[in-house]
Design a protein around this motif. Structure first.
Motif, PDB file in Angstrom:
ATOM      1  N   GLN A  11       0.811  -1.213   0.000  1.00 16.23           N
ATOM      2  CA  GLN A  11       0.000   0.000   0.000  1.00 16.23           C
ATOM      3  C   GLN A  11       0.846   1.267   0.000  1.00 16.23           C
ATOM      4  O   GLN A  11       0.569   2.212  -0.726  1.00 16.23           O
ATOM      5  CB  GLN A  11      -0.922   0.018   1.229  1.00 16.23           C
ATOM      6  N   GLU A  12       1.871   1.289   0.815  1.00 17.06           N
ATOM      7  CA  GLU A  12       2.654   2.505   1.006  1.00 17.06           C
ATOM      8  C   GLU A  12       3.889   2.580   0.117  1.00 17.06           C
ATOM      9  O   GLU A  12       4.524   3.624   0.032  1.00 17.06           O
ATOM     10  CB  GLU A  12       3.087   2.631   2.475  1.00 17.06           C
ATOM     11  N   HIS A  13       4.296   1.451  -0.473  1.00 15.24           N
ATOM     12  CA  HIS A  13       5.499   1.378  -1.307  1.00 15.24           C
ATOM     13  C   HIS A  13       6.744   1.826  -0.549  1.00 15.24           C
ATOM     14  O   HIS A  13       7.582   2.557  -1.070  1.00 15.24           O
ATOM     15  CB  HIS A  13       5.349   2.194  -2.598  1.00 15.24           C
ATOM     16  N   GLU A  14       6.828   1.379   0.708  1.00 10.68           N
ATOM     17  CA  GLU A  14       7.997   1.699   1.499  1.00 10.68           C
ATOM     18  C   GLU A  14       8.249   0.607   2.534  1.00 10.68           C
ATOM     19  O   GLU A  14       7.334  -0.103   2.942  1.00 10.68           O
ATOM     20  CB  GLU A  14       7.882   3.070   2.172  1.00 10.68           C
ATOM     21  N   ILE A  15       9.511   0.510   2.931  1.00 11.06           N
ATOM     22  CA  ILE A  15       9.918  -0.458   3.941  1.00 11.06           C
ATOM     23  C   ILE A  15      10.740   0.258   5.000  1.00 11.06           C
ATOM     24  O   ILE A  15      11.205   1.383   4.801  1.00 11.06           O
ATOM     25  CB  ILE A  15      10.764  -1.609   3.332  1.00 11.06           C
TER      26      ILE A  15
END
Length: 176
Positions: A11-15
């Motif tokens: 959903q956020e395209h981040e880790i």
């Protein structure tokens, strides 16, 4: 807990690295596979519905190996070639072995086929992999089941051939 983290990545395209303090933007495409019925897992509360819909963008249904027996021949030869290269060998299938492979149900699908072929390559003493090397060829079948006359004759022929191969050690002598 892991499903929540995967959903957040999608959903956020981040880790965030373990122990890290800031998020890292990523551009990824997730390819996933399962042998489970995910709709049933959702109903049982074992899989998140929102994650299912995030992952289920381009579903590709691949039937089990037992439903696509025409794929067994090219797969078996590819696996045999790869295994021969791995062990620096030159094994090959006796005529008729592929047909026997095609008659098996393969509940473990391609992994089971791969493991069995690798086992045959490693354990067979001669270069030719014969039907008698196959682990599912029973030397003493149970004929008490309701067999047709054709099946009983096949089993008796199989026993005789196995006996002759054991006696003569080569398929040519046994065939004679």
């Amino acid at each position: 807990n892991l499903q929540v983290k995967i959903l957040r990545v999608l959903q956020e395209h981040e880790i965030r690295r373990v122990g890290g303090r800031k998020d890292i933007k990523i551009n990824v495409r997730i390819v996933s596979a399962t042998n489970k019925n995910l709709e049933e897992c959702i109903r049982n509360g074992e899989f998140r519905e929102d994650l299912y819909y995030r992952l289920n963008i381009v579903p590709i249904k691949i039937p089990p190996l037992r439903e696509r027996t025409e794929d067994i021949k090219p797969l078996a030869h590819m696996i045999l070639n790869r295994t021969n290269q791995k062990y620096h060998l030159d094994k090959y299938f006796q005529p008729g072995v592929i047909e026997l492979l095609q008659k098996q149900p393969w509940p473990g699908n391609i992994r089971e086929l791969e493991n069995m072929i690798e086992r045959l390559v490693v354990t067979s003493e001669q270069d030719e992999i014969t039907w008698s090397d196959l682990p599912f060829i029973s030397e003493q079948p149970d004929l008490t089941e309701s067999y047709s006359l054709k099946n009983i004759l096949e089993e008796v022929e199989k026993r005789i051939i196995l006996e002759k191969i054991t006696m003569y050690k080569t398929t040519r002598k046994a065939a004679r």
